[in-house]
Design a protein around this motif. Structure first.
Motif, short mmCIF file in Angstrom:
data_model
loop_
_atom_site.label_atom_id
_atom_site.label_comp_id
_atom_site.label_asym_id
_atom_site.label_seq_id
_atom_site.Cartn_x
_atom_site.Cartn_y
_atom_site.Cartn_z
N PHE A 63 0.81 -1.22 0.00
CA PHE A 63 0.00 0.00 0.00
C PHE A 63 0.85 1.27 0.00
N SER A 64 2.12 1.17 0.38
CA SER A 64 2.99 2.34 0.24
C SER A 64 3.32 2.57 -1.23
N LYS A 65 3.32 1.49 -2.01
CA LYS A 65 3.57 1.60 -3.45
C LYS A 65 2.30 1.97 -4.21
N PHE A 66 1.17 1.49 -3.72
CA PHE A 66 -0.12 1.71 -4.38
C PHE A 66 -1.13 2.21 -3.35
N PRO A 67 -1.03 3.48 -2.97
CA PRO A 67 -1.93 4.00 -1.92
C PRO A 67 -3.40 4.00 -2.36
N ILE A 68 -4.25 3.90 -1.37
CA ILE A 68 -5.70 3.89 -1.60
C ILE A 68 -6.23 5.31 -1.51
N ASP A 69 -6.99 5.71 -2.52
CA ASP A 69 -7.62 7.04 -2.55
C ASP A 69 -9.04 6.91 -2.02
N THR A 70 -9.26 7.44 -0.81
CA THR A 70 -10.59 7.31 -0.20
C THR A 70 -11.55 8.39 -0.68
N GLU A 71 -11.06 9.38 -1.41
CA GLU A 71 -11.96 10.43 -1.90
C GLU A 71 -12.71 9.94 -3.14
N LYS A 72 -12.00 9.24 -4.02
CA LYS A 72 -12.59 8.78 -5.26
C LYS A 72 -13.63 7.69 -4.96
N GLY A 73 -14.85 7.95 -5.34
CA GLY A 73 -15.91 6.96 -5.17
C GLY A 73 -16.55 6.94 -3.80
N PHE A 74 -16.09 7.79 -2.88
CA PHE A 74 -16.60 7.74 -1.51
C PHE A 74 -18.09 8.06 -1.44
N GLU A 75 -18.51 9.11 -2.15
CA GLU A 75 -19.93 9.47 -2.08
C GLU A 75 -20.80 8.39 -2.70
N ASP A 76 -20.30 7.74 -3.76
CA ASP A 76 -21.05 6.63 -4.35
C ASP A 76 -21.15 5.46 -3.36
N LEU A 88 -24.13 13.56 7.49
CA LEU A 88 -23.17 13.01 8.44
C LEU A 88 -22.36 14.10 9.14
N THR A 89 -21.98 13.81 10.38
CA THR A 89 -21.05 14.68 11.09
C THR A 89 -19.63 14.38 10.60
N GLU A 90 -18.69 15.22 10.95
CA GLU A 90 -17.29 14.99 10.56
C GLU A 90 -16.78 13.66 11.11
N GLU A 91 -17.15 13.36 12.34
CA GLU A 91 -16.73 12.09 12.95
C GLU A 91 -17.31 10.90 12.19
N GLN A 92 -18.56 11.00 11.80
CA GLN A 92 -19.20 9.93 11.03
C GLN A 92 -18.55 9.78 9.65
N ILE A 93 -18.20 10.91 9.04
CA ILE A 93 -17.52 10.87 7.75
C ILE A 93 -16.17 10.18 7.89
N ASP A 94 -15.43 10.52 8.94
CA ASP A 94 -14.12 9.89 9.17
C ASP A 94 -14.27 8.38 9.37
N THR A 95 -15.27 7.98 10.12
CA THR A 95 -15.52 6.55 10.36
C THR A 95 -15.91 5.86 9.06
N ALA A 96 -16.78 6.49 8.28
CA ALA A 96 -17.21 5.90 7.01
C ALA A 96 -16.04 5.80 6.04
N LYS A 97 -15.16 6.81 6.02
CA LYS A 97 -13.99 6.77 5.15
C LYS A 97 -13.05 5.63 5.55
N GLN A 98 -12.93 5.40 6.85
CA GLN A 98 -12.09 4.30 7.31
C GLN A 98 -12.67 2.96 6.85
N LYS A 99 -13.97 2.79 6.97
CA LYS A 99 -14.62 1.56 6.51
C LYS A 99 -14.47 1.41 4.99
#
Length: 125
Positions: A63-76, A88-99
């Motif tokens: 994953f250091s060579k091929f990082p994951i972009d959590t912005e692309k496709g997140f809203e979908d 969502l609150t900021e905390e909920q967004i952070d949790t959802a981005k982690q998932k």
């Protein structure tokens, strides 16, 4: 295959790392640790934990060579669960981005292992 990948990329596991993980298990998950010792010898448990650490390091290298972009496709991703980002609150967004990141990493790792299998010419019966 992931252990081999990790080793080929300079990863190793020290006795201290295994000792620290065992100490953490004894302190945090004492019941599970004791149950594991009923199934495995301490040497087998140590070997398994060493393998787990090595695999985790291999994943970090990948994953250091091929990082994951959590912005692309997140809203979908959210919409697939009928969730609007504005609700969502900021905390909920952070949790959802982690998932979402965990899901993307799992998919990427599964695909990577498939490629490693093809390259290694392993026959599964």
């Amino acid at each position: 295959l992931l252990m081999q990948y990790a080793k080929n990329n300079g990863c190793s596991v020290s006795k201290q790392e295994v000792d620290e993980l065992i100490r953490e298990y004894k302190e945090t998950y004492s019941v599970f640790y004791e149950e594991a010792l009923k199934i495995y010898t301490e040497d087998e448990l140590r070997a398994g934990l060493e393998n787990r650490i090595l695999i985790d390091k291999g994943k970090q290298v990948y994953f250091s060579k091929f990082p994951i972009d959590t912005e692309k496709g997140f809203e979908d991703y959210l919409k697939s669960y009928d969730i609007e980002i504005t609700s969502l609150t900021e905390e909920q967004i952070d949790t959802a981005k982690q998932k979402y990141k965990e899901k993307l990493e799992e998919t990427a790792m599964n695909n990577f292992v498939k490629e490693l299998r093809k390259e290694s010419n392993i026959e599964y019966k």
